[in-house]
Design a protein around this motif. Structure first.
Motif, mmCIF file in Angstrom:
data_model
loop_
_atom_site.group_PDB
_atom_site.id
_atom_site.type_symbol
_atom_site.label_atom_id
_atom_site.label_comp_id
_atom_site.label_asym_id
_atom_site.label_seq_id
_atom_site.Cartn_x
_atom_site.Cartn_y
_atom_site.Cartn_z
ATOM 1 N N GLY A 279 -30.821 43.451 -19.518
ATOM 2 C CA GLY A 279 -31.137 43.522 -20.933
ATOM 3 C C GLY A 279 -30.257 42.598 -21.753
ATOM 4 O O GLY A 279 -30.201 41.388 -21.517
ATOM 5 N N THR A 280 -29.526 43.179 -22.696
ATOM 6 C CA THR A 280 -28.731 42.393 -23.641
ATOM 7 C C THR A 280 -27.352 42.085 -23.054
ATOM 8 O O THR A 280 -26.322 42.549 -23.534
ATOM 9 N N VAL A 281 -27.338 41.237 -22.037
ATOM 10 C CA VAL A 281 -26.103 40.959 -21.296
ATOM 11 C C VAL A 281 -25.179 39.970 -22.007
ATOM 12 O O VAL A 281 -24.026 39.802 -21.603
ATOM 13 N N GLY A 376 -32.161 33.223 -21.597
ATOM 14 C CA GLY A 376 -30.718 33.088 -21.495
ATOM 15 C C GLY A 376 -30.041 34.442 -21.525
ATOM 16 O O GLY A 376 -30.698 35.491 -21.433
ATOM 17 N N ASP A 377 -28.703 34.429 -21.641
ATOM 18 C CA ASP A 377 -27.932 35.665 -21.784
ATOM 19 C C ASP A 377 -28.058 36.141 -23.225
ATOM 20 O O ASP A 377 -27.301 35.731 -24.112
ATOM 21 N N TYR A 378 -29.010 37.009 -23.462
ATOM 22 C CA TYR A 378 -29.332 37.474 -24.819
ATOM 23 C C TYR A 378 -28.345 38.558 -25.243
ATOM 24 O O TYR A 378 -28.092 39.510 -24.510
ATOM 25 N N LEU A 407 -31.002 28.830 -21.274
ATOM 26 C CA LEU A 407 -30.417 27.994 -22.316
ATOM 27 C C LEU A 407 -28.977 28.354 -22.607
ATOM 28 O O LEU A 407 -28.435 27.930 -23.621
ATOM 29 N N GLY A 408 -28.334 29.126 -21.729
ATOM 30 C CA GLY A 408 -26.967 29.540 -21.972
ATOM 31 C C GLY A 408 -26.921 30.885 -22.671
ATOM 32 O O GLY A 408 -27.849 31.692 -22.604
ATOM 33 N N TYR A 409 -25.806 31.135 -23.389
ATOM 34 C CA TYR A 409 -25.627 32.402 -24.097
ATOM 35 C C TYR A 409 -26.293 32.334 -25.467
ATOM 36 O O TYR A 409 -26.082 31.384 -26.226
#
Length: 451
Positions: A279-281, A376-378, A407-409
């Motif tokens: 999820g929202t990592v 990405g890391d959302y 796309l990254g963080y």
């Protein structure tokens, strides 16, 4: 004889040229902090948002899973500080799990893979091998840092994922595609339900420990329509904590805490098939339970989270007829920007290659739930904002990371400006507004999906 001007003397010219070349090639350059709402890429992308493919009625579902556990000695993905990268043991097996959902003419497969992430080349290969198009598969990953590596050929990926092996990447894509294809063969009528729990004790904000995380632990449930008293046929679980409990000193092949969660939830609820989606990592690290080893701590966290879902699953209501809506959007991106500070960037001459000019968002409504896939890391701060905007809509937002591109963080603009950290500098490739920009688009897509 007249003296040469200073700028014609080699001892001045050569150092000046070197400085100029260094600035042009490396930087720093001033950064453009224009809010996304004033940028052309936003207007062009927002204009493409249209009502999604949607149908209401009896939901049908099919499931398949394939073991993708690599041999011991294969390099692992997730930590550039792991030394060596090669695995030396097996803690838990890794799987690709596919759940296909269908109502009327709308059909989509949800993928949950025990990988660090699913990048664009692997996702494209999966679609090609499955004979499907973009939007037909909703990609997710568990984000385990103990799963197989060597499938990413981008120079940055190789730092984290290990030495690229084209043959292995092709085999991996073939296995994932095989699970997709198998899940689409035999669909049975199902009812859908949703179980949620507030689980703040499983994670902590990794950017600012004093701030909240998106604490929602969710399970989207599917049970056979002809067996309403039986345990669920399948469950898609999502939570925000990074799957990094085992840590970089572990060289064991492992699904980390999602593996423990899957096994425990099957045992305690009788659910036949359990999948896990990160999820929202982007701003959530795991809270590590005390245990004899880090590997045991990972299993313990997964079991603890699974136990928190037992009662909500037992009391969940189910819907026989649901709306299935599938919305996929190609997204124009801002210029690649590698930040030095909030106002300075590395030169675009040397950094343009780092990221793409386009990506995508994927929104999938399944009855009472709205899955929202980000590339990405959302971050949870964005998730809290998005869920707040959709509150009162009658559906529960379940944001997921790693939707088939990376796309990254993806962090809030506040965190970008106020917290110069790994997530906002080293692994931020597009500046302060990418996260809020994607959040805005996702909210617009969600509202179209709910019409």
């Amino acid at each position: 004889m007249a003296r040469k001007p200073w700028y014609r003397k080699k001892r001045y010219v050569i150092p000046i040229l070197l400085v100029v070349l260094a600035v042009v090639a490396i930087g720093p350059w001033p950064a453009d902090n224009t809010p996304y709402a004033e940028a052309g890429y936003f207007a062009e992308t927002a204009a493409r948002i249209v009502p999604p493919s949607s149908a209401s009625g009896q939901l049908r579902a099919g499931y398949a899973e394939i073991d993708i556990t690599p041999p011991i000695g294969h390099q692992l993905a997730g930590f550039n500080s792991r030394d060596p990268f090669e695995s030396d043991s097996l803690l838990s097996r890794c799987f690709v799990r596919a759940l296909t959902l269908s109502v009327g003419e709308v059909e989509v497969t949800i993928l949950a893979v025990d990988l660090l992430l699913v990048n664009d080349p692997v996702a494209r290969a999966v679609l090609e091998k499955s004979g499907l198009k973009a939007g037909d598969v909703f990609f997710t990953a568990t984000h385990t840092h103990g799963g197989p590596g060597q499938w990413g050929g981008h120079p940055i990926e190789e730092i984290i994922i290990g030495d690229f092996d084209a043959a292995y990447a092709d085999r991996l894509a073939a296995d994932i595609a095989a699970a997709v294809t198998a899940s689409r063969k035999e669909l049975v009528p199902v009812e859908v339900g949703l179980a949620t729990a507030d689980a703040p004790d499983g994670q902590v904000n990794r950017i600012d420990p004093g701030r909240d995380t998106f604490n929602q632990l969710s399970a989207l449930l599917f049970r056979r329509a002809d067996a309403p008293d039986a345990p669920p046929l399948a469950a898609l679980v999502s939570y925000g904590a990074h799957a990094t409990v085992s840590g970089h000193r572990s060289n064991a092949i492992s699904a980390d805490y999602p593996g423990g969660l899957v096994d425990r939830l099957r045992e305690t609820t009788g659910t036949e098939h359990v999948m896990f989606a990160a999820g929202t990592v982007g701003d959530a690290s795991p809270q590590r339970p005390e245990a004899a080893t880090p590997e045991e701590s990972a299993v313990k966290l997964g079991e603890r989270l699974a136990d928190e879902l037992v009662e909500p699953i037992a009391s969940a209501g189910f819907q026989p007829n649901v709306t299935l809506a599938n919305d996929y959007l190609a997204v124009n991106l801002p210029e690649v920007r590698v930040p030095v500070t909030a106002d300075l960037r590395l030169s675009p001459v040397s950094t343009r290659w780092i990221g793409p000019e386009r990506s995508h968002l994927h929104v999938l409504r399944v009855g009472p739930a709205l899955l929202i896939g980000f590339p990405g890391d959302y971050a949870g701060q964005l998730g809290i904002r998005l869920a707040g905007e959709l509150a009162g809509s009658g559906v529960t937002a379940i944001p997921t990371s790693f939707n088939g591109d990376y796309l990254g963080y993806l962090v809030s603009n506040r965190d970008f400006y106020d917290a110069p950290k790994y997530e906002t500098r080293v692994m931020n490739f597009y500046g302060p507004w990418l996260g809020p920009y994607l959040n805005d688009l996702a909210g617009r897509m969600a509202r179209e999906t709910l019409q």
